[in-house]
Design an enzyme around this catalytic site. Structure first.
Site, PDB file in Angstrom:
ATOM      1  N   LYS A  98     181.271  44.676 -34.246  1.00 25.79           N
ATOM      2  CA  LYS A  98     180.006  45.047 -33.653  1.00 25.79           C
ATOM      3  C   LYS A  98     178.885  45.202 -34.538  1.00 25.79           C
ATOM      4  O   LYS A  98     178.621  46.484 -35.253  1.00 25.79           O
ATOM      5  CB  LYS A  98     180.216  46.196 -32.556  1.00 25.79           C
ATOM      6  CG  LYS A  98     179.364  46.443 -31.563  1.00 25.79           C
ATOM      7  CD  LYS A  98     179.674  47.479 -30.558  1.00 25.79           C
ATOM      8  CE  LYS A  98     178.520  48.062 -29.861  1.00 25.79           C
ATOM      9  NZ  LYS A  98     177.758  46.972 -28.934  1.00 25.79           N
TER      10      LYS A  98
HETATM   11  N1  PPE Z   1     178.985  42.336 -25.230  1.00 27.97           N
HETATM   12  C1  PPE Z   1     177.899  42.853 -26.234  1.00 27.97           C
HETATM   13  C2  PPE Z   1     177.029  41.765 -27.006  1.00 27.97           C
HETATM   14  C3  PPE Z   1     177.588  44.259 -26.303  1.00 27.97           C
HETATM   15  O1  PPE Z   1     176.557  44.663 -26.946  1.00 27.97           O
HETATM   16  C4  PPE Z   1     178.299  45.236 -25.441  1.00 27.97           C
HETATM   17  C5  PPE Z   1     178.033  46.646 -25.655  1.00 27.97           C
HETATM   18  C6  PPE Z   1     179.096  44.440 -24.752  1.00 27.97           C
HETATM   19  C7  PPE Z   1     179.466  43.282 -24.569  1.00 27.97           C
HETATM   20  C8  PPE Z   1     180.004  45.333 -23.928  1.00 27.97           C
HETATM   21  O2  PPE Z   1     180.959  46.366 -24.687  1.00 27.97           O
HETATM   22  P1  PPE Z   1     181.551  47.753 -24.293  1.00 27.97           P
HETATM   23  O3  PPE Z   1     180.451  48.802 -24.328  1.00 27.97           O
HETATM   24  O4  PPE Z   1     182.653  48.121 -25.043  1.00 27.97           O
HETATM   25  O5  PPE Z   1     181.886  47.574 -22.765  1.00 27.97           O
HETATM   26  N2  PPE Z   1     176.787  46.857 -26.125  1.00 27.97           N
HETATM   27  C9  PPE Z   1     176.225  48.181 -26.640  1.00 27.97           C
HETATM   28  C10 PPE Z   1     174.940  48.225 -27.327  1.00 27.97           C
HETATM   29  C11 PPE Z   1     173.687  48.258 -26.253  1.00 27.97           C
HETATM   30  C12 PPE Z   1     172.369  48.675 -27.011  1.00 27.97           C
HETATM   31  O6  PPE Z   1     171.304  48.029 -26.657  1.00 27.97           O
HETATM   32  O7  PPE Z   1     172.463  49.192 -28.145  1.00 27.97           O
HETATM   33  C13 PPE Z   1     176.649  49.151 -25.362  1.00 27.97           C
HETATM   34  O8  PPE Z   1     176.667  49.283 -24.020  1.00 27.97           O
HETATM   35  O9  PPE Z   1     176.709  50.373 -25.767  1.00 27.97           O
END
Ligand code: PPE
Length: 304
Positions: free
Chosen positions: A157
């Site tokens: 990330k």
């Molecule tokens: N894909 C991406 C690209 C992504 O950034 C997130 C989280 C997810 C899937 C889902 O992952 P999880 O949170 O582990 O279920 N995105 C984070 C950032 C958002 C932002 O704008 O900053 C979040 O949801 O916290």
């Protein structure tokens, strides 16, 4: 955004307005940072952080992928999160740890720059707009492809990776949509700019394989919840037109929670929220608040 009192930076609780970095911070120029997004929810008499351990594990793995050694352990960082929530007097909030190459030398090589680390918390409502959880959102297929795994370290990330999401997000908004659905370099559906994606067809759930997407912690939770509810969940390549003719589709993510997809490229998917999405969203929102015994294992209660 809603400001709170303190942000933790490299060992100190710093006042919000003083939480600043040098303009020549390596990560600002080259995207050399990693971050997490975590949510804490109010539960009865305490605050429950959802799957904190897994989020911090992914944080440390992201740092490993981009060659950064953190000088705090997972347990130390968890302790900081507890303290920060208490110090900021929050009972539900979003939590944003970030580790990044700091200021020392310029140039692409990050290896001589320090690794800084910070954690912020703030109240954050519905990520995809007020009413999104109830009413669903309109989406488009992005003209920007998701990462090829040998171009970006897509399991990290990493801050630099997010320019791709930023481009797709701006495109969606400029076109009058709320969110973009991004395809992988082979043309199969990958994920949203900050969410994983599920579709429902004939009572079965489908989501992209982890090779193509961020290994979402919400995604993993939803797969377990859906299976416990008796649904079959298939992890396989999905095409954009399969979503057009799906019965239901929804995004999952820490920020987005479970957000129904109302339309894709102007094809109506479901009238707001279909019954399967509704059921899964319901269970998820109870789960994160520690209301379902079976999933209490995912809850970290903040120590006051
Ligand atoms: N894909 C991406 C690209 C992504 O950034 C997130 C989280 C997810 C899937 C889902 O992952 P999880 O949170 O582990 O279920 N995105 C984070 C950032 C958002 C932002 O704008 O900053 C979040 O949801 O916290």
């Amino acid at each position: 955004m809603k400001e709170v009192d303190f942000i933790w930076m490299d060992g100190d609780f710093v006042e919000w307005e003083n939480a600043k970095v040098h303009i020549l911070t390596h990560a600002l120029h080259y995207g050399t940072g990693v971050f997490e997004g975590i949510r804490a929810y109010k539960t009865g008499d305490s605050t429950a952080v959802f799957r904190l351990d897994e989020h911090m594990e992914r944080f440390i793995n992201s740092a490993k992928i981009i060659n950064m050694e953190l000088d705090h352990t997972k347990d130390e960082l968890i302790e900081v999160i507890d303290k920060l929530i208490v110090k900021n007097d929050l009972d539900s909030c979003y939590i944003r740890p970030i580790a990044y190459r700091g200021y020392k030398k310029m140039g692409v090589n990050p290896l001589n720059n320090p690794v800084n680390i910070s954690i912020a918390t703030w109240p954050w409502g519905e990520y995809l707009g007020e009413g999104a959880l109830k009413n669903g959102i309109d989406t488009q297929t992005s003209s920007w492809s998701r990462h090829h795994p040998n171009i970006f370290p897509s399991k990290a990330k990493a801050t630099g990776n997010y320019l791709n999401s930023v481009m797709a997000k701006m495109e969606a908004i400029e076109n009058g949509y709320v969110e973009s659905i991004m395809l992988n370099p082979q043309g199969y559906v990958a994920e949203g700019t900050g969410e994983n994606l599920f579709m429902v067809r004939n009572g079965e759930l489908f989501t992209a394989p982890t090779s193509d997407v961020l290994e979402g912690i919400t995604r993993k939770s939803i797969i377990e919840i859906a299976k416990d509810l008796g649904y079959s969940v298939k992890k396989e390549p999905i095409t954009r037109d399969q979503i057009y003719i799906s019965d239901e589709a929804f995004f999952t993510g820490t920020a987005a929670e479970v957000t129904p997809i109302k339309s894709v490229d102007r094809r109506i998917i479901s009238d707001g929220k279909g019954p399967v999405t509704d059921e899964i969203q319901n269970v998820f929102l109870k789960t994160v608040k520690g209301k379902i015994d079976k999933y209490k294992k995912w809850i970290h209660k903040v120590k006051k």
